[in-house]
Write an enzyme that holds these catalytic residues in place. Sequence first.
Site, PDB file in Angstrom:
ATOM      1  CD  GLN A  22      18.432 -19.204  21.278  1.00 12.14           C
ATOM      2  OE1 GLN A  22      17.925 -19.964  20.461  1.00 12.14           O
ATOM      3  NE2 GLN A  22      19.693 -19.295  21.646  1.00 12.14           N
ATOM      4  CG  ASN A  23      12.199 -17.013  18.303  1.00 13.39           C
ATOM      5  OD1 ASN A  23      13.312 -17.249  17.837  1.00 13.39           O
ATOM      6  ND2 ASN A  23      11.245 -17.918  18.366  1.00 13.39           N
ATOM      7  CB  VAL A  24      13.274 -10.198  18.538  1.00 17.09           C
ATOM      8  CG1 VAL A  24      14.620 -10.443  19.204  1.00 17.09           C
ATOM      9  CG2 VAL A  24      13.408 -10.269  17.015  1.00 17.09           C
ATOM     10  CG  ASP A  25       8.533 -14.065  17.021  1.00 16.52           C
ATOM     11  OD1 ASP A  25       8.071 -14.232  18.167  1.00 16.52           O
ATOM     12  OD2 ASP A  25       9.044 -14.992  16.349  1.00 16.52           O
ATOM     13  CG  HIS A  32      18.564 -12.906  21.572  1.00 17.48           C
ATOM     14  ND1 HIS A  32      18.672 -13.911  20.636  1.00 17.48           N
ATOM     15  CD2 HIS A  32      19.504 -13.185  22.519  1.00 17.48           C
ATOM     16  CE1 HIS A  32      19.627 -14.754  20.988  1.00 17.48           C
ATOM     17  NE2 HIS A  32      20.139 -14.341  22.135  1.00 17.48           N
ATOM     18  CB  CYS A  62      16.091   7.183  23.623  1.00 21.19           C
ATOM     19  SG  CYS A  62      17.319   8.506  23.383  1.00 21.19           S
ATOM     20  CB  CYS A  66      14.811  10.225  21.473  1.00 20.99           C
ATOM     21  SG  CYS A  66      14.085  10.306  23.123  1.00 20.99           S
ATOM     22  CB  SER A  85      17.116 -23.328  19.347  1.00 27.23           C
ATOM     23  OG  SER A  85      18.392 -22.712  19.438  1.00 27.23           O
ATOM     24  N   GLY A 105      16.916 -30.874  11.665  1.00 21.22           N
ATOM     25  CA  GLY A 105      18.336 -30.788  11.377  1.00 21.22           C
ATOM     26  C   GLY A 105      19.192 -30.854  12.628  1.00 21.22           C
TER      27      GLY A 105
END
Length: 292
Positions: A116-119, A134, A142, A192, A233, A260
Amino acid sequence: MVPSVSSVPEAAASAVPGAAPELDRAAEVLAGKRVVVLTGAGVSTDSGIPDYRGEGAPTRNPMTFDQFLASASFRKRYWAGSHLGWRMFDAAEPNGTHRILAELEDAGVVTGVITQNVDGLHARAGSRHLVDLHGSMDRVTCLQCGQSFARSSVAERISAANPGLTEPDLVRMAPDGDADVSEWEAFEVPACTVCGGVLKPDVVFFGEFIPTEKFAEASAIVAASDAMLIAGSSLVVNSGIRLLEQARRRKLPIVIVNRGVTKGDTRATVKIDAGTTETLTELAARLLPQPR
């Protein structure tokens, strides 16, 4: 530097205080199985990228896709913060969790990583069968003509067009690559170079749907696996719960490693309340073939 898991002694449970029984149980249910891995923001905290909902995480109201489309002012604010956040993403390095998962894939234990990370850190660590649900901040698209650009080239244009944009002494960054900025009205948003249209990082904003083909690819990995490991997550985002439910309906054992509570705890075969790097280091030492 985190050592290769092949060099970690099997009996190293002291690194995860109080979790030895859960580690043993997790290794038991995963042993000999093809494991699909779902990761969230908690796997990147050891690389200096903050969690969304972990202890001490500030409350955020991320920009929605509708806001981004509707207002030039919103786009200025987003791109100013995203540019500062990208600098920190670009400087981050994969940590032990990323490297361990790549090693487990090389060994045939992990069938694929759904993140789920975009790094982009899983790819940089060497994971090959990877689905970035994601999107990824290292690409820009564009919205008019569909042309794709490397984020590094867009960042160069931003820096040249906004020489006064300097990184604050303390940037509060978010897992989505955004950063808090106080002044953005004078910011020059890149357009663009093909059609002059609106550029957007190739990530799923709040209010956007995950591309159908992307989710289908993730579902196919779940279907081809014998077990699921969820790492870092809280499973608040719907996409993670949907994949967990696919695994549960197929009666796959599910192991969750997260600091957690998560929304999937009651559906897990084993839940380990601990950090991902130390836990996966020990878990992998139990799952990987040991040298003779």
